[in-house]
Design an enzyme around this catalytic site. Sequence first.
Site, PDB file in Angstrom:
ATOM      1  CB  CYS A  93      -6.417   2.964   5.494  1.00 51.59           C
ATOM      2  SG  CYS A  93      -5.456   2.755   4.011  1.00 51.59           S
ATOM      3  CB  SER A 100      -4.530 -14.212   5.967  1.00 50.16           C
ATOM      4  OG  SER A 100      -4.294 -12.909   6.399  1.00 50.16           O
ATOM      5  CG  ASN A 101      -2.906  -9.544   2.085  1.00 46.66           C
ATOM      6  OD1 ASN A 101      -2.794  -9.243   0.908  1.00 46.66           O
ATOM      7  ND2 ASN A 101      -1.873  -9.586   2.910  1.00 46.66           N
ATOM      8  CG  HIS A 127       1.691  -0.506  12.249  1.00 47.82           C
ATOM      9  ND1 HIS A 127       2.413  -1.661  12.035  1.00 47.82           N
ATOM     10  CD2 HIS A 127       0.605  -0.594  11.478  1.00 47.82           C
ATOM     11  CE1 HIS A 127       1.772  -2.402  11.150  1.00 47.82           C
ATOM     12  NE2 HIS A 127       0.686  -1.782  10.794  1.00 47.82           N
ATOM     13  CG  HIS A 135       3.194  -6.420  10.168  1.00 46.14           C
ATOM     14  ND1 HIS A 135       1.885  -6.161  10.473  1.00 46.14           N
ATOM     15  CD2 HIS A 135       3.882  -6.244  11.316  1.00 46.14           C
ATOM     16  CE1 HIS A 135       1.795  -5.834  11.745  1.00 46.14           C
ATOM     17  NE2 HIS A 135       2.995  -5.873  12.278  1.00 46.14           N
ATOM     18  CB  SER A 171       3.141  -8.749   3.015  1.00 43.63           C
ATOM     19  OG  SER A 171       2.448  -9.931   2.720  1.00 43.63           O
ATOM     20  CD  GLU A 194      -3.615   1.754  12.910  1.00 42.87           C
ATOM     21  OE1 GLU A 194      -3.320   0.853  12.112  1.00 42.87           O
ATOM     22  OE2 GLU A 194      -4.688   2.382  12.850  1.00 42.87           O
ATOM     23  CB  CYS A 228      -0.866  -0.006   1.252  1.00 47.85           C
ATOM     24  SG  CYS A 228       0.114   0.032   2.742  1.00 47.85           S
TER      25      CYS A 228
HETATM   26 FE1  F3S Z   1      -1.079   1.101   4.302  1.00 49.90          FE
HETATM   27 FE2  F3S Z   1      -1.166   3.297   5.672  1.00 49.90          FE
HETATM   28 FE3  F3S Z   1      -3.349   2.184   4.853  1.00 49.90          FE
HETATM   29  S1  F3S Z   1       0.251   1.639   5.973  1.00 49.90           S
HETATM   30  S2  F3S Z   1      -2.950  -0.013   4.793  1.00 49.90           S
HETATM   31  S3  F3S Z   1      -1.807   3.087   3.562  1.00 49.90           S
HETATM   32  S4  F3S Z   1      -2.974   3.030   6.857  1.00 49.90           S
END
Ligand code: F3S
Length: 277
Positions: free
Chosen positions: A186, A215-216, A70, A36, A258, A122, A12
């Site tokens: 988010c 898992s994602n 985080h 992570h 990830s 977080e 992301c």
């Molecule tokens: Fe990524 Fe920030 Fe959203 S780390 S999942 S863009 S809160």
Amino acid sequence: MKIELAESYGFCFGVKRAIKIAEENKNSATYGPLIHNANEIERLKRDFNVALSENLDSFKSGDTAVIRTHGIPKEELSLLKQREVNVIDATCPYVTKPQQICEEMSSQGYDIVIFGDEAHPEIKGVKSYGETHVYVVNSADEVDALRLREKVATVAQTTRKVEDYQQIVAKLMAKHKEVRVFNTICNATFDNQDAAYKLAKEADIMIVIGGKNSSNTKQLHSIAKDQCSDSYHIETPEEIDVAWFVGKIFCGISAGASTPDWIIQSVIERIQQISHS
Ligand code: F3S
């Protein structure tokens, strides 16, 4: 064969940003894992000498500490600054936002309700920005037990589902005259799923890249498979079987949140080779 990447895939925005910040700060250390993803943390150490320290006391005056995506608790941040550590903040801006809201609303006399997991870094960070009367709930049921004052403000952990947050908000509104609701969820977590769904509807083969225990990624693969029966979950280019591509004209690609870009790139190159052979 046409090869197309999903509109949204892989890391992301916040994670990409944090990695870039770490790469720009060679010979530093992150306080806690930056993201992570163990592979990526190893790569930062190997190629950029960005170490990882879980111990606040290991940072001395003049050291550079990169703050993870985080975020960290407010007291720890002040401590680092007091010790004259050079602090580089890679906290995702979508995490900084609820921290700021918590601080501001709290100073205006609001009780704060945070929807999230109290043990998650977080939330530990966000909670620390509230002065007093800060409560963390993990489900709507837990709201009943709270003894709140009249004015309430609420924020949610960035990865929570909006439907669940709505239930919390509904409970708060039923009991309180003034409820300030901040939607701090988010969408990045869900963008990859929507994009994989759209692409899989068009493609006649889908390759979903990511750790076998992520898992994602598994979820992305299952979404893809529902739309495109020839969908494969792979971790590395070596797992690709040439036979999968016989007679195919449109290959869609997606990757878990990830999965580093360099793995995605090596898979694309392998598929391009197959397509040209
Ligand atoms: Fe990524 Fe920030 Fe959203 S780390 S999942 S863009 S809160």
